[in-house]
Design a protein around this motif. Structure first.
Motif, PDB file in Angstrom:
ATOM      1  N   SER A  42      -1.858  -4.837  -2.838  1.00  8.11           N
ATOM      2  CA  SER A  42      -0.944  -4.242  -3.803  1.00  8.11           C
ATOM      3  C   SER A  42      -0.063  -3.180  -3.161  1.00  8.11           C
ATOM      4  CB  SER A  42      -1.740  -3.642  -4.967  1.00  8.11           C
ATOM      5  OG  SER A  42      -0.879  -3.029  -5.894  1.00  8.11           O
ATOM      6  N   ALA A  43      -0.671  -2.298  -2.349  1.00  7.13           N
ATOM      7  CA  ALA A  43       0.098  -1.232  -1.716  1.00  7.13           C
ATOM      8  C   ALA A  43       1.102  -1.792  -0.719  1.00  7.13           C
ATOM      9  CB  ALA A  43      -0.845  -0.241  -1.035  1.00  7.13           C
ATOM     10  N   GLU A  44       0.748  -2.888  -0.050  1.00  6.68           N
ATOM     11  CA  GLU A  44       1.681  -3.505   0.885  1.00  6.68           C
ATOM     12  C   GLU A  44       2.894  -4.056   0.147  1.00  6.68           C
ATOM     13  OE1 GLU A  44      -1.241  -4.997   4.497  1.00  6.68           O
ATOM     14  OE2 GLU A  44      -1.000  -6.269   2.733  1.00  6.68           O
ATOM     15  N   VAL A  45       2.649  -4.759  -0.932  1.00  7.95           N
ATOM     16  CA  VAL A  45       3.759  -5.294  -1.720  1.00  7.95           C
ATOM     17  C   VAL A  45       4.644  -4.151  -2.227  1.00  7.95           C
ATOM     18  CG1 VAL A  45       4.371  -6.535  -3.827  1.00  7.95           C
ATOM     19  CG2 VAL A  45       2.514  -7.381  -2.374  1.00  7.95           C
ATOM     20  N   LYS A  46       4.027  -3.082  -2.643  1.00 10.72           N
ATOM     21  CA  LYS A  46       4.766  -1.928  -3.162  1.00 10.72           C
ATOM     22  C   LYS A  46       5.724  -1.350  -2.125  1.00 10.72           C
ATOM     23  CE  LYS A  46       4.059   2.800  -4.872  1.00 10.72           C
ATOM     24  NZ  LYS A  46       3.035   3.829  -5.205  1.00 10.72           N
ATOM     25  N   PHE A  47       5.247  -1.191  -0.876  1.00  9.77           N
ATOM     26  CA  PHE A  47       6.048  -0.508   0.137  1.00  9.77           C
ATOM     27  C   PHE A  47       6.868  -1.455   1.006  1.00  9.77           C
ATOM     28  CE2 PHE A  47       2.882   2.878  -0.608  1.00  9.77           C
ATOM     29  CZ  PHE A  47       3.730   3.966  -0.750  1.00  9.77           C
ATOM     30  N   ILE A  48       6.497  -2.719   1.089  1.00 11.69           N
ATOM     31  CA  ILE A  48       7.117  -3.621   2.062  1.00 11.69           C
ATOM     32  C   ILE A  48       8.033  -4.660   1.427  1.00 11.69           C
ATOM     33  CG2 ILE A  48       6.626  -5.327   3.873  1.00 11.69           C
ATOM     34  CD1 ILE A  48       3.957  -3.840   4.336  1.00 11.69           C
ATOM     35  N   VAL A  51       9.747 -11.286  13.107  1.00 12.31           N
ATOM     36  CA  VAL A  51      10.077  -9.863  13.097  1.00 12.31           C
ATOM     37  C   VAL A  51       8.940  -9.185  12.362  1.00 12.31           C
ATOM     38  CG1 VAL A  51      11.678  -8.079  12.318  1.00 12.31           C
ATOM     39  CG2 VAL A  51      12.557 -10.295  13.131  1.00 12.31           C
ATOM     40  N   ILE A  52       8.224  -8.314  13.066  1.00 14.92           N
ATOM     41  CA  ILE A  52       7.071  -7.621  12.485  1.00 14.92           C
ATOM     42  C   ILE A  52       7.527  -6.289  11.917  1.00 14.92           C
ATOM     43  CG2 ILE A  52       4.839  -6.549  12.994  1.00 14.92           C
ATOM     44  CD1 ILE A  52       4.488  -8.603  15.229  1.00 14.92           C
ATOM     45  N   SER A  53       7.042  -5.986  10.727  1.00 13.86           N
ATOM     46  CA  SER A  53       7.419  -4.725  10.102  1.00 13.86           C
ATOM     47  C   SER A  53       6.241  -4.164   9.327  1.00 13.86           C
ATOM     48  CB  SER A  53       8.625  -4.936   9.174  1.00 13.86           C
ATOM     49  OG  SER A  53       9.050  -3.705   8.622  1.00 13.86           O
ATOM     50  N   TYR A  54       6.331  -2.904   9.038  1.00 11.02           N
ATOM     51  CA  TYR A  54       5.326  -2.280   8.169  1.00 11.02           C
ATOM     52  C   TYR A  54       5.899  -0.996   7.603  1.00 11.02           C
ATOM     53  CZ  TYR A  54       0.600  -2.229   6.321  1.00 11.02           C
ATOM     54  OH  TYR A  54      -0.481  -2.322   5.468  1.00 11.02           O
ATOM     55  N   HIS A  55       5.459  -0.694   6.401  1.00 13.54           N
ATOM     56  CA  HIS A  55       5.877   0.537   5.732  1.00 13.54           C
ATOM     57  C   HIS A  55       4.742   0.969   4.827  1.00 13.54           C
ATOM     58  CE1 HIS A  55       8.246   3.435   3.437  1.00 13.54           C
ATOM     59  NE2 HIS A  55       9.150   3.359   4.397  1.00 13.54           N
ATOM     60  N   MET A  56       4.406   2.240   4.879  1.00  7.20           N
ATOM     61  CA  MET A  56       3.324   2.758   4.047  1.00  7.20           C
ATOM     62  C   MET A  56       3.689   4.158   3.565  1.00  7.20           C
ATOM     63  SD  MET A  56       0.418   3.716   6.923  1.00  7.20           S
ATOM     64  CE  MET A  56       0.249   2.031   7.491  1.00  7.20           C
ATOM     65  N   HIS A  57       2.807   4.742   2.785  1.00 11.45           N
ATOM     66  CA  HIS A  57       3.026   6.100   2.309  1.00 11.45           C
ATOM     67  C   HIS A  57       3.212   7.021   3.519  1.00 11.45           C
ATOM     68  CE1 HIS A  57       2.301  10.023   0.468  1.00 11.45           C
ATOM     69  NE2 HIS A  57       2.546   9.443  -0.702  1.00 11.45           N
TER      70      HIS A  57
END
Length: 390
Positions: free
Chosen positions: A203-209, A290-296
């Motif tokens: 859920s948190a991944e979908v929220k931020f990514i 293309v690898i990406s990530y975004h979090m709090h």
């Protein structure tokens, strides 16, 4: 304690990936001991193999340092205490913690103190971050089953016994994926240009990514209206992903499918993908990414402090090089993501050697990970049990 010729195996597997790994391990144990009894915390893959799930593995699903973790912490501690007390009161032949190191290592340490042999399956990523965890592993596990070839030597330097058993995904994914068959399965044309978008399963991944990914897709579609975009979604996240696509104005331009991530990766020309196990799956399918990530932001700062290598994505870590681009946190703007994806898509016609070189690197990676994981893991367990008896 039960004799090792008819072992009782306590296990804890966290989340879907741990359930898959544990299921393969159970295949090897059942081949060796058809009457093996297994119990503890597990999921559907394990239960299909006769595992007695006292709690479901999804109970262990948390994300980073998020509020979700805080909210679940007390419940997880209660489950771990109850499981520990139950196993110490009636000791199994062996305990196997599958992944979920935050939950399992502490439990393994207490069980080991009580005289129960402990195995940890999947070496925590001490080579990537949290190197201090090696002391915890040494105190908690009698043996570690490793899925990457360089890990046993690393652990041996710290006095930890380990066995390389290969990565189970290398057995599941074919060495030469059939792109045309996968496209036919998904209703895509052989000559379509296909982008797979995988924003994560939590859920948190979908929220931020998902939002920057979908904004990047919108940019790509402006110049590539024929681009076919496919998004594999786990069932529990599909509604959120569909809502995000609507918010980004691309709901009628993307195809969201439930599950089928392997078919989507096999079918695509390139994938925009969240860092995690899925990136290794994409590499085994020999696909540019293309690898990406975004979090709090707070989670990101904590993570960066403990990072030991310049790479985050598993394909780059295992290849020891930036073979595919990584755009993380503030660098993961829609414009940057779209530009990086466009470079791969254009490479098929403008830089075919770049595609061929990547495919060769990923084929070599696949070969290095391909082992008979169920048998090797079960053989290691058998040796530990024999040593216990002796």
């Amino acid at each position: 304690m039960p004799a090792h010729n008819s072992p009782q195996v306590a296990m804890v597997a966290g989340e879907t990936s741990g359930d898959l790994l544990a299921g393969l391990l159970l295949d090897g144990l059942r081949e060796k001991w058809p009457d093996v009894r297994s119990f503890g915390i597990g999921g559907p893959q394990m239960q299909e193999r006769g595992f007695d799930a006292w709690w479901q593995s999804e109970r262990l699903a948390v994300h980073g340092y998020s509020l979700e973790l805080v909210q679940k912490l007390l419940g997880l501690l209660k489950v771990r205490r109850q499981l520990r007390e139950k196993l110490i009161a009636s000791p199994p032949s062996i305990f196997i913690g599958v992944d979920a190191p935050d939950f399992n290592l502490g439990l393994e340490g207490k069980l080991r103190e009580a005289g129960i042999k402990t195995v940890h399956f999947v070496c925590p990523s001490i080579w990537a971050w949290r190197a201090d965890r090696v002391d915890t592993i040494r105190a908690s596990a009698d043996h570690v089953l490793c899925i990457f070839p360089f890990e046993p030597e690393l652990l041996a330097r710290h006095g930890i016994s380990a066995t390389y058993v290969g990565h189970p995904l290398a057995r599941v994914i074919p060495m030469q994926p059939d792109k045309l068959a996968a496209r036919a399965q998904l209703g895509l044309n052989a000559d379509d240009q296909v982008l797979a978008v995988l924003p994560g399963s939590r859920s948190a991944e979908v929220k931020f990514i998902a939002r920057p990914f979908f904004d990047a897709v919108a940019i790509l579609l402006q110049s590539r209206p024929a681009l076919q975009v496919v998004v594999p979604a786990v069932p529990r996240q599909r509604e959120k992903i569909e809502a995000m696509a609507r918010e980004c104005g691309i709901a009628d331009r993307v195809r969201i499918v439930t599950g089928q991530s392997h078919a989507v990766l096999a079918a695509c020309d390139c994938t925009l993908i969240a860092s995690g196990t899925a990136t290794l799956e994409a590499a085994l399918y020999k696909r540019p990414m293309v690898i990406s990530y975004h979090m709090h932001p707070i989670s990101w700062r904590l993570m960066k402090r403990k990072q030991l290598q310049p790479w985050v994505g598993l394909p780059n870590i295992l290849c020891g090089d930036f073979v595919v681009p990584e755009l993380l946190q503030d660098a993961a703007t829609p414009e940057a993501l779209a530009a990086a994806v466009a470079q791969w898509l254009d490479a098929y016609s403008r830089q075919p050697d770049r595609i061929h070189t990547l495919e060769k690197r990923f084929t070599e990676l696949h070969e290095s990970l391909l082992r008979d994981t169920p048998k090797l893991a079960a053989d290691a367990i058998e040796k530990i049990l024999a040593d216990t008896k002796g």
